[in-house]
Design a protein around this motif. Structure first.
Motif, mmCIF file in Angstrom:
data_model
loop_
_atom_site.group_PDB
_atom_site.id
_atom_site.type_symbol
_atom_site.label_atom_id
_atom_site.label_comp_id
_atom_site.label_asym_id
_atom_site.label_seq_id
_atom_site.Cartn_x
_atom_site.Cartn_y
_atom_site.Cartn_z
ATOM 1 N N GLY A 1 45.269 13.947 -52.510
ATOM 2 C CA GLY A 1 46.613 14.311 -52.944
ATOM 3 C C GLY A 1 46.868 14.081 -54.419
ATOM 4 N N GLU A 2 45.802 13.795 -55.165
ATOM 5 C CA GLU A 2 45.949 13.453 -56.579
ATOM 6 C C GLU A 2 46.628 14.557 -57.379
ATOM 7 N N HIS A 3 46.349 15.821 -57.018
ATOM 8 C CA HIS A 3 46.896 16.943 -57.783
ATOM 9 C C HIS A 3 48.026 17.662 -57.048
ATOM 10 N N ILE A 4 48.639 16.987 -56.084
ATOM 11 C CA ILE A 4 49.758 17.573 -55.344
ATOM 12 C C ILE A 4 51.061 16.911 -55.788
ATOM 13 N N GLY A 5 51.995 17.718 -56.254
ATOM 14 C CA GLY A 5 53.297 17.206 -56.643
ATOM 15 C C GLY A 5 54.252 17.218 -55.455
ATOM 16 N N VAL A 6 55.087 16.191 -55.351
ATOM 17 C CA VAL A 6 56.041 16.073 -54.247
ATOM 18 C C VAL A 6 57.445 15.923 -54.815
ATOM 19 N N ALA A 7 58.341 16.811 -54.407
ATOM 20 C CA ALA A 7 59.751 16.704 -54.777
ATOM 21 C C ALA A 7 60.580 16.787 -53.503
ATOM 22 N N VAL A 8 61.683 16.049 -53.457
ATOM 23 C CA VAL A 8 62.532 16.022 -52.267
ATOM 24 C C VAL A 8 63.983 16.202 -52.664
ATOM 25 N N GLU A 9 64.656 17.089 -51.964
ATOM 26 C CA GLU A 9 66.093 17.278 -52.154
ATOM 27 C C GLU A 9 66.735 17.546 -50.810
ATOM 28 N N LYS A 10 67.611 16.655 -50.399
ATOM 29 C CA LYS A 10 68.334 16.766 -49.127
ATOM 30 C C LYS A 10 67.363 16.922 -47.953
ATOM 31 N N ASN A 11 66.332 16.093 -47.961
ATOM 32 C CA ASN A 11 65.330 16.041 -46.895
ATOM 33 C C ASN A 11 64.424 17.273 -46.832
ATOM 34 N N VAL A 12 64.493 18.131 -47.841
ATOM 35 C CA VAL A 12 63.585 19.276 -47.946
ATOM 36 C C VAL A 12 62.497 18.920 -48.959
ATOM 37 N N VAL A 13 61.252 18.962 -48.512
ATOM 38 C CA VAL A 13 60.122 18.563 -49.345
ATOM 39 C C VAL A 13 59.472 19.797 -49.978
ATOM 40 N N THR A 14 59.289 19.757 -51.285
ATOM 41 C CA THR A 14 58.591 20.826 -51.996
ATOM 42 C C THR A 14 57.245 20.285 -52.479
ATOM 43 N N LEU A 15 56.172 20.984 -52.093
ATOM 44 C CA LEU A 15 54.819 20.591 -52.475
ATOM 45 C C LEU A 15 54.276 21.586 -53.488
ATOM 46 N N THR A 16 53.778 21.095 -54.603
ATOM 47 C CA THR A 16 53.206 21.948 -55.637
ATOM 48 C C THR A 16 51.830 21.401 -56.019
ATOM 49 N N GLY A 17 51.191 22.074 -56.984
ATOM 50 C CA GLY A 17 49.888 21.611 -57.448
ATOM 51 C C GLY A 17 48.751 22.382 -56.818
ATOM 52 N N HIS A 18 47.584 21.730 -56.702
ATOM 53 C CA HIS A 18 46.423 22.445 -56.185
ATOM 54 C C HIS A 18 45.490 21.502 -55.430
ATOM 55 N N VAL A 19 44.678 22.116 -54.566
ATOM 56 C CA VAL A 19 43.627 21.419 -53.818
ATOM 57 C C VAL A 19 42.362 22.266 -53.902
ATOM 58 N N GLU A 20 41.249 21.740 -53.344
ATOM 59 C CA GLU A 20 39.967 22.420 -53.509
ATOM 60 C C GLU A 20 39.561 23.279 -52.320
ATOM 61 N N SER A 21 40.396 23.355 -51.269
ATOM 62 C CA SER A 21 40.072 24.225 -50.140
ATOM 63 C C SER A 21 41.331 24.507 -49.343
ATOM 64 N N TYR A 22 41.264 25.572 -48.567
ATOM 65 C CA TYR A 22 42.400 25.929 -47.723
ATOM 66 C C TYR A 22 42.598 24.886 -46.633
ATOM 67 N N ALA A 23 41.505 24.309 -46.136
ATOM 68 C CA ALA A 23 41.606 23.263 -45.121
ATOM 69 C C ALA A 23 42.368 22.055 -45.668
ATOM 70 N N GLU A 24 42.136 21.697 -46.932
ATOM 71 C CA GLU A 24 42.866 20.597 -47.538
ATOM 72 C C GLU A 24 44.352 20.923 -47.659
ATOM 73 N N LYS A 25 44.644 22.156 -47.987
ATOM 74 C CA LYS A 25 46.041 22.580 -48.103
ATOM 75 C C LYS A 25 46.763 22.416 -46.766
ATOM 76 N N LEU A 26 46.139 22.847 -45.687
ATOM 77 C CA LEU A 26 46.742 22.726 -44.367
ATOM 78 C C LEU A 26 46.906 21.272 -43.966
ATOM 79 N N ALA A 27 45.922 20.434 -44.320
ATOM 80 C CA ALA A 27 46.001 19.006 -44.010
ATOM 81 C C ALA A 27 47.156 18.346 -44.758
ATOM 82 N N ALA A 28 47.391 18.757 -45.992
ATOM 83 C CA ALA A 28 48.491 18.195 -46.775
ATOM 84 C C ALA A 28 49.837 18.575 -46.168
ATOM 85 N N ILE A 29 49.967 19.819 -45.756
ATOM 86 C CA ILE A 29 51.217 20.259 -45.127
ATOM 87 C C ILE A 29 51.456 19.493 -43.831
#
Length: 216
Positions: A22-50
Motif C-alpha cells: 500500500g506504499e503508493h496508494i493514497g487514502v482520503a475519507v469524507e463522510k465515511n466515503v473512502v477514495t483510493l488513488t495511486g498505483h499498484v503493480e498488478s490487477y490482483a493487488e488492486k482488487l486486494a486493496a479494494i
C-alpha cells in the motif's frame, strides 16, 4: 467515528494485508466515503486493496482510482494474455465449453458470451483477473437462464432468511420483467451486502441483479 480515524484504520488494514503493497496508494475519507488513488503493480493487488478497504468498519462507499502499473520488464503482450486467458477458461470445469470470448487490448481484458448462471460468469472473471499482465477486466458475459423464473422473489426471501448474518426484514426485493432483481434497504457491512447479492443471484432464473443496498 470521524473521518481521520477511519482513514487511519484503512491505512492500518493496508499495512496488515500481505497480498499487496500500500506504499503508493493514497487514502482520503469524507463522510465515511473512502477514495483510493495511486498505483499498484498488478490487477490482483488492486482488487486486494479494494477488498481490504471494504473490510474496515465504518466504510460506507469506495471511490476507486487506483492505476495498475506493471514494471516495464514484466510487460506481457496482449496475444500472450489472450492465450493464457483462453487456456484457463477451457480448464475450468465450472464454465461451459466455448461459452466465453476473450478480447485483450493494452492489457485490459474484455469477456463476452453467454452462460446460464452468475457463478459461471464470476468464475470466468476470477480466472483471468490474476493473470500476469492484466491491467483490468470488463465482464460483459450475459446470463441467459434456461430455468423457470416463477416465484423467484419467494425463493430469494427464503434464501435470505437462511443466512444467519442477514437481517432479511431490512432488505426489500422487487422483480422486474420476471428475471431482473432489485435489492434495496440497509445492511451493517460489506459482507452482508455481498451475501444478499449472492443469495439473489443463486435463485433459479435470475438474469440480472441491481444492488441498491446501503451500509448503515
Amino acid at each position: 467515528m470521524n473521518d481521520n480515524q477511519l482513514r487511519q484504520n484503512v491505512i492500518d488494514e493496508f499495512e496488515f494485508d500481505p497480498r499487496f503493497c500500500g506504499e503508493h496508494i493514497g487514502v482520503a475519507v469524507e463522510k465515511n466515503v473512502v477514495t483510493l488513488t495511486g498505483h499498484v503493480e498488478s490487477y490482483a493487488e488492486k482488487l486486494a486493496a479494494i477488498a481490504a478497504a471494504q473490510r474496515v468498519k465504518g466504510v460506507k462507499a469506495i471511490a476507486e482510482e487506483i492505476e495498475v502499473r506493471y514494471p516495464f520488464q514484466k510487460k506481457t503482450e496482449d496475444d500472450q494474455i489472450a492465450k493464457r486467458a483462453i487456456d484457463i477458461l477451457n480448464w475450468d470445469v465450472m464454465i461451459p465449453e466455448d461459452s466465453v470470448k476473450v478480447l485483450v487490448r493494452d492489457g485490459w481484458v474484455t469477456l463476452s458470451g453467454e452462460v446460464n448462471w452468475q457463478y459461471q460468469r464470476k468464475a470466468a472473471e476470477d480466472d483471468v483477473r490474476k493473470l500476469s499482465g492484466v491491467r483490468g477486466v470488463t465482464n460483459q458475459i450475459a446470463i441467459r437462464s434456461r430455468v423457470d423464473a416463477s416465484n423467484v422473489k419467494g425463493k430469494i426471501e427464503a434464501a435470505l432468511k437462511r443466512h444467519a448474518e442477514l437481517e432479511a426484514n431490512a432488505i426489500r426485493i422487487s422483480v422486474q420483467q420476471g428475471n431482473r432483481i432489485v435489492l434495496e434497504g440497509k445492511v451493517d457491512n460489506w459482507e452482508e451486502r455481498v451475501a444478499a447479492e449472492n443469495a439473489a443471484w443463486s435463485a433459479p432464473g435470475v438474469e440480472w441483479v441491481e444492488d441498491l443496498l446501503t451500509i448503515r
